[in-house]
Design a protein around this motif. Structure first.
Motif, PDB file in Angstrom:
ATOM      1  N   ALA A   1     -19.917  51.803  21.843  1.00  0.00           N
ATOM      2  CA  ALA A   1     -20.170  51.644  20.402  1.00  0.00           C
ATOM      3  C   ALA A   1     -19.798  52.719  19.460  1.00  0.00           C
ATOM      4  O   ALA A   1     -20.078  52.719  18.255  1.00  0.00           O
ATOM      5  N   GLU A   2     -19.459  53.849  20.130  1.00  0.00           N
ATOM      6  CA  GLU A   2     -19.090  55.137  19.248  1.00  0.00           C
ATOM      7  C   GLU A   2     -17.673  55.048  18.635  1.00  0.00           C
ATOM      8  O   GLU A   2     -16.619  54.812  19.514  1.00  0.00           O
ATOM      9  N   LYS A   3     -17.685  55.039  17.463  1.00  0.00           N
ATOM     10  CA  LYS A   3     -16.464  54.934  16.526  1.00  0.00           C
ATOM     11  C   LYS A   3     -15.533  56.298  16.925  1.00  0.00           C
ATOM     12  O   LYS A   3     -14.087  55.928  16.839  1.00  0.00           O
ATOM     13  N   ARG A   4     -15.853  57.121  17.001  1.00  0.00           N
ATOM     14  CA  ARG A   4     -15.327  58.566  16.943  1.00  0.00           C
ATOM     15  C   ARG A   4     -14.554  58.727  18.282  1.00  0.00           C
ATOM     16  O   ARG A   4     -13.790  59.330  18.207  1.00  0.00           O
ATOM     17  N   VAL A   5     -15.008  58.008  19.621  1.00  0.00           N
ATOM     18  CA  VAL A   5     -14.161  58.195  20.635  1.00  0.00           C
ATOM     19  C   VAL A   5     -13.445  56.863  20.921  1.00  0.00           C
ATOM     20  O   VAL A   5     -13.948  55.704  21.130  1.00  0.00           O
ATOM     21  N   ILE A   6     -12.089  57.094  21.123  1.00  0.00           N
ATOM     22  CA  ILE A   6     -11.181  56.134  21.243  1.00  0.00           C
ATOM     23  C   ILE A   6     -11.092  55.494  22.809  1.00  0.00           C
ATOM     24  O   ILE A   6     -11.452  56.410  23.676  1.00  0.00           O
ATOM     25  N   LYS A   7     -11.557  54.401  22.990  1.00  0.00           N
ATOM     26  CA  LYS A   7     -11.547  53.699  24.441  1.00  0.00           C
ATOM     27  C   LYS A   7     -10.000  52.847  24.040  1.00  0.00           C
ATOM     28  O   LYS A   7     -10.108  51.870  23.481  1.00  0.00           O
TER      29      LYS A   7
ATOM     30  N   ALA B   1     -17.627  63.932  24.019  1.00  0.00           N
ATOM     31  CA  ALA B   1     -16.700  65.200  23.468  1.00  0.00           C
ATOM     32  C   ALA B   1     -15.346  64.902  23.584  1.00  0.00           C
ATOM     33  O   ALA B   1     -14.562  65.688  23.124  1.00  0.00           O
ATOM     34  N   GLU B   2     -15.245  63.716  24.234  1.00  0.00           N
ATOM     35  CA  GLU B   2     -13.566  63.458  24.431  1.00  0.00           C
ATOM     36  C   GLU B   2     -12.877  62.638  23.240  1.00  0.00           C
ATOM     37  O   GLU B   2     -13.755  61.811  22.809  1.00  0.00           O
ATOM     38  N   PRO B   3     -11.660  62.792  22.685  1.00  0.00           N
ATOM     39  CA  PRO B   3     -11.227  62.007  21.805  1.00  0.00           C
ATOM     40  C   PRO B   3     -10.558  60.711  22.132  1.00  0.00           C
ATOM     41  O   PRO B   3     -10.719  59.855  21.585  1.00  0.00           O
ATOM     42  N   VAL B   4     -10.129  60.495  23.347  1.00  0.00           N
ATOM     43  CA  VAL B   4      -9.592  59.640  23.968  1.00  0.00           C
ATOM     44  C   VAL B   4      -9.928  59.327  25.446  1.00  0.00           C
ATOM     45  O   VAL B   4      -9.779  60.052  26.040  1.00  0.00           O
ATOM     46  N   LEU B   5     -10.368  58.087  25.671  1.00  0.00           N
ATOM     47  CA  LEU B   5     -10.863  57.732  27.004  1.00  0.00           C
ATOM     48  C   LEU B   5      -9.966  56.652  27.284  1.00  0.00           C
ATOM     49  O   LEU B   5      -9.783  55.516  26.708  1.00  0.00           O
ATOM     50  N   GLY B   6      -9.283  56.523  28.589  1.00  0.00           N
ATOM     51  CA  GLY B   6      -8.729  55.263  29.188  1.00  0.00           C
ATOM     52  C   GLY B   6      -9.872  54.513  29.720  1.00  0.00           C
ATOM     53  O   GLY B   6     -10.897  55.074  30.257  1.00  0.00           O
ATOM     54  N   PHE B   7      -9.660  53.039  29.526  1.00  0.00           N
ATOM     55  CA  PHE B   7     -10.913  52.184  29.683  1.00  0.00           C
ATOM     56  C   PHE B   7     -10.114  50.901  30.393  1.00  0.00           C
ATOM     57  O   PHE B   7      -9.199  50.383  30.142  1.00  0.00           O
ATOM     58  N   ASP B   8     -11.055  50.614  31.346  1.00  0.00           N
ATOM     59  CA  ASP B   8     -10.989  49.364  32.099  1.00  0.00           C
ATOM     60  C   ASP B   8     -12.018  48.695  32.750  1.00  0.00           C
ATOM     61  O   ASP B   8     -13.158  49.601  32.948  1.00  0.00           O
TER      62      ASP B   8
END
Length: 205
Positions: free
Chosen positions: A103-109, A50-57
């Motif tokens: 692989a979900e395009k809608r959720v920014i990583k 449900a999140e639009p943007v996720l910080g990723f590492d």
């Protein structure tokens, strides 16, 4: 994704080690969930979808022997608006939802040097990465002199982050509190940097 526009001159300068070391030290102080069970993973994935943007590492066990290549990542960190999830993929494989999220395009990583992280994760599981934004690409195209996570944090957020736990053993079964904080901080900062670049107009809303 990136607009061609002028940004304030203050963001275009380079930062020396002394410049960064003079800044206040910050770390993530919010809730962290270390994901080790199927139940934790399902709950985490459901919330992050449900999140639009996720910080990723990711974190990979370091190699100290000359000529030996590092193995695949041991951790995947994903930061939401109010918490960070640290997946111990050496304990709990990447199936059952995590690959689908990646692989979900809608959720920014978003993170720094995400291509290397993705290649490492693809050694563990098959997935097609979608929705990834490399912060270094954005700062480079804006002619900013800060591209690494630590330099970008100094430039855009006004604080420094510690790298003291970078070479610790990320593959061990039970992570130390210091390791958890370090891993969470990198993902948290990645998300904050994305939002800061968005505020500067370098990322379309």
């Amino acid at each position: 994704m990136i607009k061609a526009l002028e940004i304030p001159e203050q963001y275009l300068r380079a930062f020396s080690k002394d410049d960064i070391n003079a800044m206040p030290l910050r770390r993530y102080e919010g809730p962290v969930v270390v994901v080790r069970t199927d139940k934790q993973r399902k709950k985490a994935i459901r919330e992050m979808e449900a999140e639009p943007v996720l910080g990723f590492d990711t974190e990979t066990r370091p190699v100290f022997k000359k000529g030996k290549k590092p193995g695949p990542p041991s951790l995947v960190q994903l930061a939401t608006a109010d918490r960070v999830y640290v997946f111990q993929i050496g304990v709990l494989p990447m199936c059952n939802g995590l690959c689908d999220l990646l692989a979900e395009k809608r959720v920014i990583k978003t993170g720094v040097a995400v291509r290397d992280d993705i290649l490492g994760l693809q050694r563990l599981a098959e997935f097609t990465p979608r929705g990834f934004v490399d912060l270094s690409d954005i700062t480079a195209q804006a002619n900013m002199q800060t591209h690494g996570l630590r330099n970008m944090a100094a430039n855009l957020l006004g604080f420094r982050i510690s790298k003291s736990a970078q070479c610790s053993n990320w593959a061990k079964d039970r992570l130390s509190p210091q390791q958890v904080t370090y891993a969470a901080t990198d993902a948290w900062v990645s998300r904050k940097l994305y939002l800061a670049l968005q505020e500067l107009g370098l990322i379309k809303r």
